[in-house]
Design a protein around this motif. Structure first.
Motif, PDB file in Angstrom:
ATOM      1  N   THR A  46     101.874 -14.513  39.596  1.00 25.15           N
ATOM      2  CA  THR A  46     101.440 -13.360  38.802  1.00 25.15           C
ATOM      3  C   THR A  46     101.522 -12.058  39.583  1.00 25.15           C
ATOM      4  N   PHE A  47     100.805 -11.971  40.702  1.00 26.68           N
ATOM      5  CA  PHE A  47     100.726 -10.713  41.452  1.00 26.68           C
ATOM      6  C   PHE A  47     102.100 -10.223  41.905  1.00 26.68           C
ATOM      7  N   ALA A  48     102.852 -11.053  42.611  1.00 25.65           N
ATOM      8  CA  ALA A  48     104.145 -10.622  43.154  1.00 25.65           C
ATOM      9  C   ALA A  48     105.141 -10.251  42.046  1.00 25.65           C
ATOM     10  N   PRO A  49     105.320 -11.077  40.996  1.00 23.07           N
ATOM     11  CA  PRO A  49     106.245 -10.677  39.930  1.00 23.07           C
ATOM     12  C   PRO A  49     105.798  -9.413  39.197  1.00 23.07           C
ATOM     13  N   GLN A  50     104.488  -9.268  38.959  1.00 26.62           N
ATOM     14  CA  GLN A  50     103.999  -8.052  38.295  1.00 26.62           C
ATOM     15  C   GLN A  50     104.228  -6.825  39.164  1.00 26.62           C
ATOM     16  N   ALA A  51     104.061  -6.967  40.474  1.00 24.98           N
ATOM     17  CA  ALA A  51     104.306  -5.844  41.376  1.00 24.98           C
ATOM     18  C   ALA A  51     105.738  -5.351  41.193  1.00 24.98           C
ATOM     19  N   TRP A  52     106.698  -6.278  41.126  1.00 27.80           N
ATOM     20  CA  TRP A  52     108.093  -5.882  40.950  1.00 27.80           C
ATOM     21  C   TRP A  52     108.286  -5.170  39.606  1.00 27.80           C
ATOM     22  N   GLN A  53     107.738  -5.720  38.550  1.00 23.29           N
ATOM     23  CA  GLN A  53     107.906  -5.118  37.229  1.00 23.29           C
ATOM     24  C   GLN A  53     107.241  -3.752  37.125  1.00 23.29           C
ATOM     25  N   GLN A  54     106.227  -3.511  37.953  1.00 23.93           N
ATOM     26  CA  GLN A  54     105.525  -2.220  37.935  1.00 23.93           C
ATOM     27  C   GLN A  54     106.128  -1.218  38.915  1.00 23.93           C
ATOM     28  N   GLY A  55     107.217  -1.588  39.584  1.00 28.95           N
ATOM     29  CA  GLY A  55     107.915  -0.661  40.464  1.00 28.95           C
ATOM     30  C   GLY A  55     107.657  -0.852  41.942  1.00 28.95           C
ATOM     31  N   ASP A  56     106.852  -1.829  42.309  1.00 31.93           N
ATOM     32  CA  ASP A  56     106.591  -2.110  43.715  1.00 31.93           C
ATOM     33  C   ASP A  56     107.434  -3.308  44.142  1.00 31.93           C
ATOM     34  N   ALA A  57     107.202  -3.821  45.342  1.00 32.06           N
ATOM     35  CA  ALA A  57     108.002  -4.952  45.811  1.00 32.06           C
ATOM     36  C   ALA A  57     107.183  -5.803  46.765  1.00 32.06           C
ATOM     37  N   VAL A  58     107.050  -7.092  46.461  1.00 32.20           N
ATOM     38  CA  VAL A  58     106.376  -8.048  47.329  1.00 32.20           C
ATOM     39  C   VAL A  58     107.361  -9.192  47.575  1.00 32.20           C
ATOM     40  N   PHE A  59     107.603  -9.470  48.849  1.00 33.88           N
ATOM     41  CA  PHE A  59     108.605 -10.463  49.232  1.00 33.88           C
ATOM     42  C   PHE A  59     108.003 -11.564  50.095  1.00 33.88           C
ATOM     43  N   ALA A  60     108.567 -12.755  49.978  1.00 32.03           N
ATOM     44  CA  ALA A  60     108.311 -13.819  50.945  1.00 32.03           C
ATOM     45  C   ALA A  60     109.173 -13.521  52.159  1.00 32.03           C
ATOM     46  N   ILE A  61     108.596 -13.675  53.352  1.00 33.68           N
ATOM     47  CA  ILE A  61     109.361 -13.568  54.595  1.00 33.68           C
ATOM     48  C   ILE A  61     109.814 -14.976  54.945  1.00 33.68           C
ATOM     49  N   VAL A  62     111.124 -15.196  54.963  1.00 28.68           N
ATOM     50  CA  VAL A  62     111.679 -16.515  55.254  1.00 28.68           C
ATOM     51  C   VAL A  62     112.364 -16.466  56.616  1.00 28.68           C
ATOM     52  N   ASP A  63     112.000 -17.383  57.490  1.00 27.23           N
ATOM     53  CA  ASP A  63     112.635 -17.518  58.797  1.00 27.23           C
ATOM     54  C   ASP A  63     114.029 -18.099  58.563  1.00 27.23           C
ATOM     55  N   VAL A  64     115.085 -17.354  58.907  1.00 25.95           N
ATOM     56  CA  VAL A  64     116.437 -17.849  58.632  1.00 25.95           C
ATOM     57  C   VAL A  64     116.772 -19.074  59.484  1.00 25.95           C
ATOM     58  N   ALA A  65     116.116 -19.218  60.629  1.00 23.44           N
ATOM     59  CA  ALA A  65     116.384 -20.369  61.495  1.00 23.44           C
ATOM     60  C   ALA A  65     115.907 -21.671  60.873  1.00 23.44           C
ATOM     61  N   THR A  66     114.822 -21.624  60.095  1.00 24.12           N
ATOM     62  CA  THR A  66     114.260 -22.845  59.518  1.00 24.12           C
ATOM     63  C   THR A  66     114.384 -22.910  57.995  1.00 24.12           C
ATOM     64  N   GLY A  67     114.572 -21.755  57.359  1.00 16.37           N
ATOM     65  CA  GLY A  67     114.611 -21.700  55.904  1.00 16.37           C
ATOM     66  C   GLY A  67     113.236 -21.718  55.263  1.00 16.37           C
ATOM     67  N   ALA A  68     112.177 -21.691  56.072  1.00 13.25           N
ATOM     68  CA  ALA A  68     110.814 -21.792  55.560  1.00 13.25           C
ATOM     69  C   ALA A  68     110.168 -20.419  55.408  1.00 13.25           C
ATOM     70  N   PRO A  69     109.383 -20.224  54.333  1.00 13.33           N
ATOM     71  CA  PRO A  69     108.600 -18.996  54.212  1.00 13.33           C
ATOM     72  C   PRO A  69     107.515 -18.989  55.293  1.00 13.33           C
ATOM     73  N   VAL A  70     107.369 -17.840  55.971  1.00 15.21           N
ATOM     74  CA  VAL A  70     106.402 -17.735  57.068  1.00 15.21           C
ATOM     75  C   VAL A  70     105.443 -16.566  56.896  1.00 15.21           C
ATOM     76  N   GLY A  71     105.605 -15.793  55.824  1.00 16.52           N
ATOM     77  CA  GLY A  71     104.731 -14.641  55.638  1.00 16.52           C
ATOM     78  C   GLY A  71     105.056 -13.890  54.380  1.00 16.52           C
ATOM     79  N   SER A  72     104.375 -12.759  54.237  1.00 20.46           N
ATOM     80  CA  SER A  72     104.554 -11.908  53.066  1.00 20.46           C
ATOM     81  C   SER A  72     104.633 -10.458  53.514  1.00 20.46           C
ATOM     82  N   ILE A  73     105.432  -9.675  52.806  1.00 19.70           N
ATOM     83  CA  ILE A  73     105.536  -8.249  53.078  1.00 19.70           C
ATOM     84  C   ILE A  73     105.746  -7.534  51.750  1.00 19.70           C
ATOM     85  N   GLY A  74     105.115  -6.388  51.614  1.00 18.72           N
ATOM     86  CA  GLY A  74     105.244  -5.650  50.363  1.00 18.72           C
ATOM     87  C   GLY A  74     105.205  -4.157  50.579  1.00 18.72           C
ATOM     88  N   ALA A  75     105.729  -3.450  49.599  1.00 11.86           N
ATOM     89  CA  ALA A  75     105.695  -1.991  49.570  1.00 11.86           C
ATOM     90  C   ALA A  75     105.120  -1.590  48.222  1.00 11.86           C
TER      91      ALA A  75
END
Length: 190
Positions: free
Chosen positions: A63-92
């Protein structure tokens, strides 16, 4: 659909850095978010609920992350490219207004490997070059030396301390205000 600077907003992009990929959160990520947000440092240093429930994690990714995008903001999963696993979150947040506030957290086991710095640089590049942001801001607890190092390594400039500016876990705290502008030397190197 939401708009950013007059343009129709399509699907949230996937952003690629040197060590991370920033992608939209998915429902399948709820368990990862739940586990990461049990960390006392994340609960102490960010505005995530405390205690953090599994329902909080599900709401964040579905809910929160998709709504942020639709409202003009951006919330992303931080994925470690070495493992392919999500390791955090970052948003603007505040992207539509041209002054975006950045926030992030990284799971305890992924800290100290430069992933947060790379995620911050990757998000900053997108905000300043593609999303039309004129000023990026980042507020950090003065005692959070790890996050301060990340901000400075990503080229953000400390502007000063804002007294009792942020509410974290029900208490007002001072923050160091960092910023990055499109014409800063560090921004040109993103």
């Amino acid at each position: 659909m939401a708009t950013v600077r007059g343009a129709v907003r399509e699907t949230q992009p996937v952003l690629t850095g040197a060590k991370v990929r920033l992608r939209p959160w998915t429902a399948a990520d709820a368990a990862t978010v739940f586990t990461a947000c049990q960390d006392a440092e994340i609960q102490r240093r960010t505005t995530v609920p405390s205690p953090y429930s599994y329902d909080d994690a599900v709401g964040y990714v579905t809910t929160f992350a998709p709504q942020a995008w639709q409202q003009g903001d951006a919330v992303f999963a931080i994925v470690d490219v070495a493992t392919g696993a999500p390791v955090g979150s970052i948003g603007a947040h505040g992207v539509r207004g041209g002054t975006a506030e950045v926030g992030y957290w990284v799971a305890a086991g992924a800290r100290g490997r430069g992933l947060a710095r790379d995620a911050l640089r990757t998000l900053a590049r997108w905000c300043l070059r593609e999303a039309g942001v004129a000023r990026l801001e980042l507020m950090v607890d003065p005692t959070n030396t790890g996050s301060r190092r990340v901000a400075e390594a990503a080229g953000f400039v400390a502007e000063g301390t804002l007294r009792r500016r942020l509410v974290v876990q029900g208490r007002r705290i001072d923050v160091v205000m960092y910023s990055l502008l499109p014409d800063d030397a560090a921004a040109a190197a993103l």
